[in-house]
Design a protein around this motif. Structure first.
Motif, PDB file in Angstrom:
ATOM      1  N   UNK A 117      40.787  -5.330  37.234  1.00  0.00           N
ATOM      2  CA  UNK A 117      39.626  -3.672  37.340  1.00  0.00           C
ATOM      3  C   UNK A 117      40.537  -3.208  38.633  1.00  0.00           C
ATOM      4  N   UNK A 118      39.864  -1.881  38.348  1.00  0.00           N
ATOM      5  CA  UNK A 118      41.146  -0.687  39.313  1.00  0.00           C
ATOM      6  C   UNK A 118      40.198  -0.746  41.012  1.00  0.00           C
ATOM      7  N   UNK A 119      41.563  -0.659  41.746  1.00  0.00           N
ATOM      8  CA  UNK A 119      41.760  -1.049  43.659  1.00  0.00           C
ATOM      9  C   UNK A 119      41.299   0.469  43.790  1.00  0.00           C
ATOM     10  N   UNK A 120      41.264   0.363  45.270  1.00  0.00           N
ATOM     11  CA  UNK A 120      40.728   1.566  45.379  1.00  0.00           C
ATOM     12  C   UNK A 120      40.905   1.579  46.971  1.00  0.00           C
ATOM     13  N   UNK A 121      41.215   2.865  47.728  1.00  0.00           N
ATOM     14  CA  UNK A 121      41.148   3.156  49.509  1.00  0.00           C
ATOM     15  C   UNK A 121      40.201   1.869  49.927  1.00  0.00           C
ATOM     16  N   UNK A 122      39.267   1.466  49.153  1.00  0.00           N
ATOM     17  CA  UNK A 122      38.505   0.523  50.426  1.00  0.00           C
ATOM     18  C   UNK A 122      38.831  -0.848  50.207  1.00  0.00           C
ATOM     19  N   UNK A 123      39.768  -1.075  49.374  1.00  0.00           N
ATOM     20  CA  UNK A 123      40.505  -2.545  49.487  1.00  0.00           C
ATOM     21  C   UNK A 123      41.705  -2.306  49.530  1.00  0.00           C
ATOM     22  N   UNK A 124      42.225  -1.509  49.228  1.00  0.00           N
ATOM     23  CA  UNK A 124      43.259  -1.133  50.677  1.00  0.00           C
ATOM     24  C   UNK A 124      43.044  -1.271  52.181  1.00  0.00           C
ATOM     25  N   UNK A 125      42.091  -0.228  52.342  1.00  0.00           N
ATOM     26  CA  UNK A 125      41.328  -1.150  54.246  1.00  0.00           C
ATOM     27  C   UNK A 125      40.976  -2.723  54.320  1.00  0.00           C
ATOM     28  N   UNK A 126      41.020  -3.119  53.300  1.00  0.00           N
ATOM     29  CA  UNK A 126      40.502  -4.668  53.545  1.00  0.00           C
ATOM     30  C   UNK A 126      41.705  -5.800  53.549  1.00  0.00           C
ATOM     31  N   UNK A 127      42.634  -4.566  52.880  1.00  0.00           N
ATOM     32  CA  UNK A 127      44.000  -5.508  52.554  1.00  0.00           C
ATOM     33  C   UNK A 127      44.526  -5.775  54.248  1.00  0.00           C
ATOM     34  N   UNK A 128      44.841  -4.327  53.978  1.00  0.00           N
ATOM     35  CA  UNK A 128      45.159  -4.411  55.485  1.00  0.00           C
ATOM     36  C   UNK A 128      44.329  -4.924  56.531  1.00  0.00           C
ATOM     37  N   UNK A 129      43.752  -4.836  56.695  1.00  0.00           N
ATOM     38  CA  UNK A 129      43.253  -6.422  57.669  1.00  0.00           C
ATOM     39  C   UNK A 129      42.767  -7.063  57.134  1.00  0.00           C
ATOM     40  N   UNK A 130      43.670  -7.303  55.548  1.00  0.00           N
ATOM     41  CA  UNK A 130      43.312  -8.794  55.726  1.00  0.00           C
ATOM     42  C   UNK A 130      44.636  -9.559  56.287  1.00  0.00           C
ATOM     43  N   UNK A 131      46.158  -8.200  55.856  1.00  0.00           N
ATOM     44  CA  UNK A 131      46.969  -8.988  56.918  1.00  0.00           C
ATOM     45  C   UNK A 131      47.410  -9.045  58.314  1.00  0.00           C
ATOM     46  N   UNK A 132      46.319  -8.088  58.991  1.00  0.00           N
ATOM     47  CA  UNK A 132      46.548  -7.916  60.436  1.00  0.00           C
ATOM     48  C   UNK A 132      45.560  -8.551  61.568  1.00  0.00           C
ATOM     49  N   UNK A 133      44.360  -8.806  60.889  1.00  0.00           N
ATOM     50  CA  UNK A 133      43.491 -10.255  61.349  1.00  0.00           C
ATOM     51  C   UNK A 133      43.261 -11.038  60.729  1.00  0.00           C
ATOM     52  N   UNK A 134      43.996 -12.524  59.628  1.00  0.00           N
ATOM     53  CA  UNK A 134      43.320 -12.392  58.679  1.00  0.00           C
ATOM     54  C   UNK A 134      41.635 -13.481  59.050  1.00  0.00           C
ATOM     55  N   UNK A 135      41.294 -13.488  57.860  1.00  0.00           N
ATOM     56  CA  UNK A 135      39.964 -14.550  57.997  1.00  0.00           C
ATOM     57  C   UNK A 135      38.623 -13.723  58.721  1.00  0.00           C
ATOM     58  N   UNK A 136      39.129 -12.447  59.874  1.00  0.00           N
ATOM     59  CA  UNK A 136      38.253 -11.895  60.682  1.00  0.00           C
ATOM     60  C   UNK A 136      37.530 -10.730  59.460  1.00  0.00           C
ATOM     61  N   UNK A 137      37.863 -10.214  59.538  1.00  0.00           N
ATOM     62  CA  UNK A 137      37.187  -8.719  58.444  1.00  0.00           C
ATOM     63  C   UNK A 137      37.656  -8.680  57.069  1.00  0.00           C
ATOM     64  N   UNK A 138      36.088  -9.175  56.469  1.00  0.00           N
ATOM     65  CA  UNK A 138      36.033  -9.433  55.138  1.00  0.00           C
ATOM     66  C   UNK A 138      34.948  -8.508  54.204  1.00  0.00           C
TER      67      UNK A 138
END
Length: 166
Positions: free
Chosen positions: A1-22
């Protein structure tokens, strides 16, 4: 599946605040982006017709109401999720363009009806056709079953959120 900007934003928040933003963030970002991608060609098409999106929305709702193509201003406000002041402003512009007419309500002197004029009916039909073509062109590379699945899934989410406008 192609990745996009939203995936990148979600991944960044996953690293910064794991389990908070989903998925909440992903859904809201994707819904906003979808709306923007579908509205942009429609707004450009409407501009060529001399209409704003709000003017188009009122004309389209009136036309879809069936003959005599009239509704109360309060119903338009409710259906289009506008403020009463915003609805009044748009109705003034449409009346000045001879696309709608205001009729007093004989049974309630405090109320009125908004009705499409003959030229309003023609403009509404032209605008709806043009908007539909613009949106179909925007969706041309999306498989019909994907579009149907997205429509059904978004309806389910909106109903679950208590949205009565679905």
């Amino acid at each position: 599946m192609a990745r996009d900007t939203v995936d990148e934003i979600a991944d960044a928040w996953g690293r910064e605040l794991p389990g908070v933003v989903g998925v909440e963030l992903e859904l809201s970002k994707r819904a906003a982006r979808l709306a923007a991608l579908l509205n942009a060609p429609v707004e450009a098409t409407l501009a060529r017709l001399g209409l704003t999106k709000a003017e188009y929305d009122i004309l389209a709702v009136l036309r879809a109401s069936g003959q005599p193509y009239r509704l109360r201003p309060s119903v338009l406000t409710q259906r289009l999720v506008l403020t009463s002041g915003g609805t009044s402003n748009v109705l003034r512009r449409l009346a000045a363009a001879d696309l709608v007419e205001r009729d007093p309500d004989p049974s309630d002197a405090r109320s009125s009806w908004v009705r499409l004029s003959a030229s309003g009916v023609r403009m509404a039909e032209e605008a709806v056709r043009a908007a539909t073509v613009a949106q179909a062109a925007a969706l041309r590379d999306v498989a019909p079953q994907t579009t149907r699945a997205a429509v059904d899934a978004l309806r389910d989410v909106l109903v679950a959120l208590g949205d009565t406008a679905t």
